[in-house]
Design a protein around this motif. Sequence first.
Motif, PDB file in Angstrom:
ATOM      1  N   GLY A  44       0.808  -1.217   0.000  1.00 18.37           N
ATOM      2  CA  GLY A  44       0.000   0.000   0.000  1.00 18.37           C
ATOM      3  C   GLY A  44       0.840   1.264   0.000  1.00 18.37           C
ATOM      4  N   GLY A  45       2.126   1.135   0.323  1.00 18.43           N
ATOM      5  CA  GLY A  45       3.040   2.265   0.241  1.00 18.43           C
ATOM      6  C   GLY A  45       2.918   3.305   1.322  1.00 18.43           C
ATOM      7  N   VAL A  46       2.245   3.015   2.439  1.00 21.05           N
ATOM      8  CA  VAL A  46       2.054   4.014   3.493  1.00 21.05           C
ATOM      9  C   VAL A  46       3.151   3.883   4.545  1.00 21.05           C
ATOM     10  CG1 VAL A  46       0.485   4.886   5.265  1.00 21.05           C
ATOM     11  CG2 VAL A  46      -0.433   3.983   3.130  1.00 21.05           C
ATOM     12  N   LEU A  47       3.910   4.982   4.741  1.00 26.29           N
ATOM     13  CA  LEU A  47       4.974   5.044   5.748  1.00 26.29           C
ATOM     14  C   LEU A  47       4.623   6.052   6.817  1.00 26.29           C
ATOM     15  CD1 LEU A  47       8.340   5.289   3.769  1.00 26.29           C
ATOM     16  CD2 LEU A  47       7.411   3.304   4.921  1.00 26.29           C
ATOM     17  N   THR A  48       5.036   5.770   8.029  1.00 22.79           N
ATOM     18  CA  THR A  48       4.919   6.739   9.113  1.00 22.79           C
ATOM     19  C   THR A  48       6.308   6.967   9.676  1.00 22.79           C
ATOM     20  OG1 THR A  48       2.693   5.977   9.661  1.00 22.79           O
ATOM     21  CG2 THR A  48       3.852   7.226  11.353  1.00 22.79           C
ATOM     22  N   GLY A  49       6.648   8.222   9.842  1.00 25.74           N
ATOM     23  CA  GLY A  49       7.949   8.574  10.399  1.00 25.74           C
ATOM     24  C   GLY A  49       7.851   9.858  11.185  1.00 25.74           C
ATOM     25  N   ASN A  50       8.883  10.146  11.949  1.00 27.63           N
ATOM     26  CA  ASN A  50       8.922  11.353  12.761  1.00 27.63           C
ATOM     27  C   ASN A  50       9.633  12.471  12.022  1.00 27.63           C
ATOM     28  OD1 ASN A  50       7.694   9.985  14.950  1.00 27.63           O
ATOM     29  ND2 ASN A  50       9.669   9.090  15.468  1.00 27.63           N
ATOM     30  N   ALA A  51       9.380  13.694  12.430  1.00 27.98           N
ATOM     31  CA  ALA A  51      10.058  14.843  11.850  1.00 27.98           C
ATOM     32  C   ALA A  51      11.567  14.644  11.968  1.00 27.98           C
ATOM     33  CB  ALA A  51       9.618  16.117  12.555  1.00 27.98           C
ATOM     34  N   ASN A 129       0.683  12.366  -0.363  1.00 28.66           N
ATOM     35  CA  ASN A 129       0.596  11.203  -1.253  1.00 28.66           C
ATOM     36  C   ASN A 129       1.354  11.456  -2.545  1.00 28.66           C
ATOM     37  OD1 ASN A 129      -1.212   9.992   0.540  1.00 28.66           O
ATOM     38  ND2 ASN A 129      -2.952  10.966  -0.438  1.00 28.66           N
ATOM     39  N   GLY A 130       1.713  10.368  -3.230  1.00 33.67           N
ATOM     40  CA  GLY A 130       2.363  10.489  -4.525  1.00 33.67           C
ATOM     41  C   GLY A 130       2.364   9.161  -5.255  1.00 33.67           C
ATOM     42  N   LEU A 131       3.111   9.116  -6.343  1.00 34.56           N
ATOM     43  CA  LEU A 131       3.212   7.905  -7.164  1.00 34.56           C
ATOM     44  C   LEU A 131       4.658   7.621  -7.531  1.00 34.56           C
ATOM     45  CD1 LEU A 131       0.328   8.470  -9.752  1.00 34.56           C
ATOM     46  CD2 LEU A 131       0.328   6.833  -7.863  1.00 34.56           C
ATOM     47  N   PHE A 132       5.038   6.356  -7.452  1.00 34.99           N
ATOM     48  CA  PHE A 132       6.292   5.892  -8.028  1.00 34.99           C
ATOM     49  C   PHE A 132       5.966   5.385  -9.430  1.00 34.99           C
ATOM     50  CE2 PHE A 132       7.219   4.875  -3.452  1.00 34.99           C
ATOM     51  CZ  PHE A 132       8.224   5.812  -3.300  1.00 34.99           C
ATOM     52  N   THR A 133       6.839   5.641 -10.395  1.00 34.72           N
ATOM     53  CA  THR A 133       6.651   5.164 -11.759  1.00 34.72           C
ATOM     54  C   THR A 133       7.891   4.385 -12.171  1.00 34.72           C
ATOM     55  OG1 THR A 133       5.312   7.111 -12.270  1.00 34.72           O
ATOM     56  CG2 THR A 133       6.155   5.839 -14.135  1.00 34.72           C
ATOM     57  N   LEU A 134       7.672   3.147 -12.643  1.00 34.32           N
ATOM     58  CA  LEU A 134       8.775   2.280 -13.058  1.00 34.32           C
ATOM     59  C   LEU A 134       8.540   1.828 -14.498  1.00 34.32           C
ATOM     60  CD1 LEU A 134      11.368   0.711 -12.171  1.00 34.32           C
ATOM     61  CD2 LEU A 134       9.847  -1.193 -11.629  1.00 34.32           C
ATOM     62  N   ALA A 135       9.567   1.978 -15.335  1.00 30.58           N
ATOM     63  CA  ALA A 135       9.508   1.510 -16.723  1.00 30.58           C
ATOM     64  C   ALA A 135      10.771   0.708 -17.015  1.00 30.58           C
ATOM     65  CB  ALA A 135       9.392   2.697 -17.684  1.00 30.58           C
ATOM     66  N   GLY A 136      10.741  -0.058 -18.100  1.00 31.59           N
ATOM     67  CA  GLY A 136      11.900  -0.873 -18.427  1.00 31.59           C
ATOM     68  C   GLY A 136      11.886  -1.361 -19.852  1.00 31.59           C
ATOM     69  N   GLU A 137      12.692  -2.372 -20.097  1.00 34.62           N
ATOM     70  CA  GLU A 137      12.847  -2.944 -21.436  1.00 34.62           C
ATOM     71  C   GLU A 137      12.651  -4.460 -21.378  1.00 34.62           C
ATOM     72  OE1 GLU A 137      16.329   0.134 -22.943  1.00 34.62           O
ATOM     73  OE2 GLU A 137      16.889  -1.898 -22.351  1.00 34.62           O
ATOM     74  N   ALA A 152      10.631  -1.491 -25.638  1.00 34.74           N
ATOM     75  CA  ALA A 152      10.488  -0.783 -24.365  1.00 34.74           C
ATOM     76  C   ALA A 152       9.168  -1.212 -23.740  1.00 34.74           C
ATOM     77  CB  ALA A 152      10.508   0.718 -24.596  1.00 34.74           C
ATOM     78  N   GLY A 153       9.156  -1.320 -22.420  1.00 35.75           N
ATOM     79  CA  GLY A 153       7.942  -1.711 -21.721  1.00 35.75           C
ATOM     80  C   GLY A 153       7.117  -0.506 -21.315  1.00 35.75           C
ATOM     81  N   GLU A 154       5.842  -0.742 -21.056  1.00 30.95           N
ATOM     82  CA  GLU A 154       4.979   0.326 -20.566  1.00 30.95           C
ATOM     83  C   GLU A 154       5.254   0.552 -19.083  1.00 30.95           C
ATOM     84  OE1 GLU A 154       0.869   0.126 -21.531  1.00 30.95           O
ATOM     85  OE2 GLU A 154       1.255  -0.682 -23.525  1.00 30.95           O
ATOM     86  N   ALA A 155       5.156   1.805 -18.655  1.00 27.00           N
ATOM     87  CA  ALA A 155       5.401   2.156 -17.257  1.00 27.00           C
ATOM     88  C   ALA A 155       4.275   1.648 -16.364  1.00 27.00           C
ATOM     89  CB  ALA A 155       5.542   3.662 -17.122  1.00 27.00           C
ATOM     90  N   VAL A 156       4.641   1.284 -15.140  1.00 28.92           N
ATOM     91  CA  VAL A 156       3.684   0.851 -14.129  1.00 28.92           C
ATOM     92  C   VAL A 156       3.842   1.780 -12.928  1.00 28.92           C
ATOM     93  CG1 VAL A 156       3.091  -1.029 -12.548  1.00 28.92           C
ATOM     94  CG2 VAL A 156       3.710  -1.543 -14.906  1.00 28.92           C
ATOM     95  N   VAL A 157       2.732   2.148 -12.292  1.00 34.54           N
ATOM     96  CA  VAL A 157       2.791   3.053 -11.144  1.00 34.54           C
ATOM     97  C   VAL A 157       2.387   2.332  -9.868  1.00 34.54           C
ATOM     98  CG1 VAL A 157       2.379   5.133 -12.514  1.00 34.54           C
ATOM     99  CG2 VAL A 157       0.453   3.940 -11.493  1.00 34.54           C
ATOM    100  N   ALA A 158       2.928   2.824  -8.755  1.00 36.45           N
ATOM    101  CA  ALA A 158       2.569   2.319  -7.428  1.00 36.45           C
ATOM    102  C   ALA A 158       2.365   3.542  -6.525  1.00 36.45           C
ATOM    103  CB  ALA A 158       3.661   1.421  -6.871  1.00 36.45           C
ATOM    104  N   PRO A 159       1.253   3.600  -5.793  1.00 38.07           N
ATOM    105  CA  PRO A 159       1.001   4.757  -4.929  1.00 38.07           C
ATOM    106  C   PRO A 159       1.855   4.709  -3.665  1.00 38.07           C
ATOM    107  CG  PRO A 159      -0.757   3.158  -4.686  1.00 38.07           C
ATOM    108  CD  PRO A 159       0.161   2.635  -5.762  1.00 38.07           C
ATOM    109  N   PHE A 160       2.121   5.894  -3.100  1.00 32.90           N
ATOM    110  CA  PHE A 160       2.800   5.961  -1.808  1.00 32.90           C
ATOM    111  C   PHE A 160       2.209   7.089  -0.978  1.00 32.90           C
ATOM    112  CE2 PHE A 160       5.552   8.867  -4.260  1.00 32.90           C
ATOM    113  CZ  PHE A 160       5.703   9.944  -3.378  1.00 32.90           C
ATOM    114  N   ALA A 161       2.421   7.013   0.329  1.00 29.16           N
ATOM    115  CA  ALA A 161       1.985   8.055   1.255  1.00 29.16           C
ATOM    116  C   ALA A 161       2.982   8.133   2.396  1.00 29.16           C
ATOM    117  CB  ALA A 161       0.589   7.755   1.798  1.00 29.16           C
ATOM    118  N   VAL A 162       3.187   9.347   2.896  1.00 30.44           N
ATOM    119  CA  VAL A 162       4.063   9.583   4.048  1.00 30.44           C
ATOM    120  C   VAL A 162       3.230  10.294   5.100  1.00 30.44           C
ATOM    121  CG1 VAL A 162       6.158  10.695   4.873  1.00 30.44           C
ATOM    122  CG2 VAL A 162       6.055   9.846   2.546  1.00 30.44           C
TER     123      VAL A 162
END
Length: 195
Positions: A44-51, A129-137, A152-162
Amino acid sequence: MKLTRYYNRLRGGIAAAGIAAAMLLAPLVQAAPFTFTFSTLPGGGVLTGNAGQLVGWGYSLTNTDTANWFVPTELSASSIALGTLDGAYFDFPVLAPGATQSVAFDAALLAGLYGIEIDAGATLGQSENGLFTLAGEWWSGDPLAGGVFLQAGEAVVAPFAVQVGATAVPLPGTVALFAIGMLGLLAARRRGQLR
């Protein structure tokens, strides 16, 4: 002579029918698209961290193709204002057909997908929130051992949150042990002065 003309017409008709059939069936016989799956760790890409803390994401990457090799070539993340993102952790693995690679984030080993140093001025409960985008060959074989580039391959995205969690405070047991240690030092010092 009549037989030859009949034969030529028949042959022409068969060829035309074959071309028409090929055009109609072409979309059905095209190769399946090359695919891979990409996700973050934690799921799910959700991280929790301190300042002021450095935290990060790991990844899971699977080449779902059964015949061709996948080589990641581009990784990016959407920009966020909550901290500084660092993509130096990703190792761009070469994946054989059907292979999976999962790597947890480890700042000391420079392993994982992306790190983020949360801004020291971030406030409790703040999130972004944001998105990671990964592409390749895609390659017909191991690209390091004679494989041939296919496409070349099509890009795939994965959501993230901090999310910014609570600032770390000493546990009550830690404070008590510290106080006992300080009392012991004071007592030892007094004994040394009385002699």
